[in-house]
Design an enzyme around this catalytic site. Sequence first.
Site, PDB file in Angstrom:
ATOM      1  N   SER A 124      -3.149  -3.178   7.276  1.00  0.00           N
ATOM      2  CA  SER A 124      -4.476  -2.946   7.841  1.00  0.00           C
ATOM      3  C   SER A 124      -5.510  -2.849   6.733  1.00  0.00           C
ATOM      4  O   SER A 124      -5.200  -2.440   5.605  1.00  0.00           O
ATOM      5  CB  SER A 124      -4.452  -1.629   8.621  1.00  0.00           C
ATOM      6  OG  SER A 124      -5.759  -1.167   8.870  1.00  0.00           O
ATOM      7  N   TYR A 148      -3.080   7.132   8.105  1.00  0.00           N
ATOM      8  CA  TYR A 148      -2.651   5.811   8.573  1.00  0.00           C
ATOM      9  C   TYR A 148      -2.783   4.775   7.460  1.00  0.00           C
ATOM     10  O   TYR A 148      -1.838   4.040   7.153  1.00  0.00           O
ATOM     11  CB  TYR A 148      -3.527   5.431   9.771  1.00  0.00           C
ATOM     12  CG  TYR A 148      -3.331   4.041  10.319  1.00  0.00           C
ATOM     13  CD1 TYR A 148      -2.290   3.757  11.202  1.00  0.00           C
ATOM     14  CD2 TYR A 148      -4.211   3.013   9.988  1.00  0.00           C
ATOM     15  CE1 TYR A 148      -2.129   2.486  11.727  1.00  0.00           C
ATOM     16  CE2 TYR A 148      -4.054   1.742  10.507  1.00  0.00           C
ATOM     17  CZ  TYR A 148      -3.014   1.482  11.382  1.00  0.00           C
ATOM     18  OH  TYR A 148      -2.866   0.218  11.891  1.00  0.00           O
ATOM     19  N   LYS A 152       0.204   2.689   5.436  1.00  0.00           N
ATOM     20  CA  LYS A 152       0.208   1.221   5.325  1.00  0.00           C
ATOM     21  C   LYS A 152       0.247   0.800   3.846  1.00  0.00           C
ATOM     22  O   LYS A 152       0.981  -0.121   3.477  1.00  0.00           O
ATOM     23  CB  LYS A 152      -1.037   0.638   6.007  1.00  0.00           C
ATOM     24  CG  LYS A 152      -1.058   0.785   7.528  1.00  0.00           C
ATOM     25  CD  LYS A 152       0.045  -0.024   8.176  1.00  0.00           C
ATOM     26  CE  LYS A 152      -0.006   0.013   9.699  1.00  0.00           C
ATOM     27  NZ  LYS A 152       1.147  -0.677  10.320  1.00  0.00           N
TER      28      LYS A 152
END
Lengths: 331, 331
Positions: A124, A148, A152
């Site tokens: 992402s 998050y 990633k």
Amino acid sequence: MQVLVIGAAGMVGRKLAQRLAGDGVLGAEVIDSMLLVDVVSPTVLPGGVRVETVVSDLCELGVACGVTAARPEVIFDLAAVVSGEAEIDFEKGYRVNLDATRHLLEAVRTVGDGYRPRVVFSSSVAVFGPPFPDVIGDEQATTPATSYGTQKAIVELLLADYSRRGFIDGVGVRLPTICVRPGAPNRAASGFFSGVIREPLNGREAVLPVSRDVRHWFASPRAAVRFLVRAATMDTSELGLRRSLTMPGVSATVDEEIAALRRVGGDQAVALIRDEPDEMIARMVGSWPRAFDARRAAALGFVAETDFDEIVRVYVDDELDGPTLDGQGRL
Amino acid sequence: MQVLVIGAAGMVGRKLAQRLAGDGVLGAEVIDSMLLVDVVSPTVLPGGVRVETVVSDLCELGVACGVTAARPEVIFDLAAVVSGEAEIDFEKGYRVNLDATRHLLEAVRTVGDGYRPRVVFSSSVAVFGPPFPDVIGDEQATTPATSYGTQKAIVELLLADYSRRGFIDGVGVRLPTICVRPGAPNRAASGFFSGVIREPLNGREAVLPVSRDVRHWFASPRAAVRFLVRAATMDTSELGLRRSLTMPGVSATVDEEIAALRRVGGDQAVALIRDEPDEMIARMVGSWPRAFDARRAAALGFVAETDFDEIVRVYVDDELDGPTLDGQGRL
């Protein structure tokens, strides 16, 4: 060829599985069978490809070994807890977004015996954090502003190291924010970017929690699937140590989104947008990148939409059965 | 104030503990006690500070909770398997360099109750990998060329996220290659950079496994300790999301090292260097950075040596008891 899709019940996973089942091939290879894995039941697909579905959680020991036992040549790893949820539930975020993927990589590595599948990982643009330049290049440091994004970025590093050591042949695909997401809102903080298009086009009110000059980076679900397929079939010999690629996309403000909505849905659609500022969402979105110079991915054949109107058209084409566009491209 | 040093039996750990025991303070705070932890017995130090030593492995469950039970205000995390060993033993590298540090971070987080220690983590310029610019800036992507560098880059990401969430107050210190290392060679692939100075100055032959035009980034053990102390006492409010800092250093070729050796030890010292090319070491070293523009760390008060002669002088001052320099700065 055997294909494994982890996170196959998610929005992108479903669309990917659907396309692969329809194509029956991946690059030059015929797909003999697909194994679809998720924590909820993935949809069984019509088509000539033999599809098996498994409801299973890769966080649990042994599951990763089970789903890789048949030695799939291509593994798509799309499973993730979304940004909002990973921020609220710290432990769950690390368990699902980091540890489960590490279990998968370890399961593949410990097969040994020359097994070296292509592993396509959905990363992402949340791996980047402020302050950053207005346009972010391919050599920018990953300094995530969320758990998050951290998870990633860590998996990107593992993917590169496991590839360098010859355990896998990995490609990380840094997806833009996928827009327009069909169906019900999920818990991603970025959900409103889709909501302001999707809800009005379905006659429902949309809540906009940020100001309209917020700029962000987008691609359609169709482009996301195209990215993943490209990553699964590309020649990886040119990647070197840099196994993760920022995907091309469309840089647009919420204002530009709304202008595109107006061109398709008219003033009555735009009137359904209600501004309702949300401090927490505004703060998170404020830390997100606004535009990229994704020249590495572009040179390697990854193609996104060219403007936001095209992104809206993809939604209308792929998701809206009833209404059709008139001669002016309006509903 | 209580101080915890993990990896206290290593070369830098020993020197750090020695300095802290001698100073009796860290910044403005008096050190009441120090807990020194390593897998082999850390040296017990003379001095006014109460020092406790523990032989323990943070890879084992529960150990991290044990050593943080007294809630040390400052934690130095220096424990690591070196680059060569992490490359040879994949599993050990991840267990020691990643999982053990994660245990430590989790032990601190789960204390809760407002406990938020300063955690100083010894990272490395090995987080960078080729191709990179001749001079690497502070915003360069971390694309490691070794498992060791990968593990360091991952911990940097964890350190930043745990800091952002308020569980710790972390600072990652990307150490240059430390030179001149005293004592016996370790298994680091970079060992020869020290060996070509240390061995001849002690009348022993040194093996040089790479060509003399190899350029690299150096600081002395004394500078390394200074960096760690600075990281433990600095104001972290300006760091934002970027909790890891590339340390300043001296960019020098092996030729320049040898010229500095000649100025201190004369031709007879230089004559003790024997070229013996090693393909594997040359390949690893070829993937290492050569110079940095470490302006962020410099602006935050981190200071290294200014040239390689100074690095050699630090070795002579701190490590060689017998010989003294003559008026021309020669042994």
